[in-house]
Design a protein around this motif. Structure first.
Motif, PDB file in Angstrom:
ATOM      1  N   MET A 191       0.825  -1.185   0.000  1.00  0.00           N
ATOM      2  CA  MET A 191       0.000   0.000   0.000  1.00  0.00           C
ATOM      3  C   MET A 191       0.876   1.259   0.000  1.00  0.00           C
ATOM      4  N   ALA A 192       2.033   1.190   0.644  1.00  0.00           N
ATOM      5  CA  ALA A 192       2.907   2.367   0.669  1.00  0.00           C
ATOM      6  C   ALA A 192       3.331   2.769  -0.740  1.00  0.00           C
ATOM      7  N   ALA A 193       3.516   1.796  -1.608  1.00  0.00           N
ATOM      8  CA  ALA A 193       3.947   2.085  -2.974  1.00  0.00           C
ATOM      9  C   ALA A 193       2.782   2.333  -3.931  1.00  0.00           C
ATOM     10  N   ALA A 210      -0.620   4.020  -3.174  1.00  0.00           N
ATOM     11  CA  ALA A 210      -1.616   4.703  -2.343  1.00  0.00           C
ATOM     12  C   ALA A 210      -3.002   4.638  -2.974  1.00  0.00           C
TER      13      ALA A 210
END
Length: 130
Positions: free
Chosen positions: A1-3, A5
């Protein structure tokens, strides 16, 4: 999810083909499907077009209509009570069709079928366990 969004994670599996330790199929905010591969330290090692139903191989397409009905019937006849997660054409030449299922014991399995809807292989790993 961090990469990615805002993306929706459709499923996550261990990756059984040696190309990565884990694989996640996501739908990005623009609606595109993507396969994200990660190593054992959860570092992204590859991002491929295709995801839910595509498994990173652009030559697989989701099944619909009569083919989907026949594949589902054959798979469920051999795997009573299973849930069919998705069904695609198989683009790598190993089979005509592929279904990813969750068996009643919770295990994920990939079922490959020939053009006559006969099961030719059953492999550990399913949704993304390709």
């Amino acid at each position: 999810m961090a990469a990615n969004a805002g993306a929706t994670v459709e499923n996550m599996t261990t990756e059984g083909d040696g190309s990565a330790a884990y694989e996640a199929h996501i739908t990005k905010t623009d609606g595109t499907h993507t396969t994200v591969k990660l190593d054992a330290n959860y570092t992204i090692t590859a991002t491929e077009a295709g995801g839910q139903g595509g498994h990173g191989h652009g030559n697989e397409t989701a099944l619909t209509g009569d083919a989907a009905t026949k594949v589902k019937a054959a798979v469920l006849a051999a795997n009573a009570g299973a849930t069919v997660e998705n069904m695609t054409t198989e683009g790598d030449g190993s089979a005509a069709y592929e279904a990813h299922i969750t068996k009643t014991d919770g295990t994920h399995t990939t079922v490959k079928l020939d053009a006559n809807y006969t099961i030719t292989a059953t492999e550990a790993g399913g949704q993304g366990g390709h």
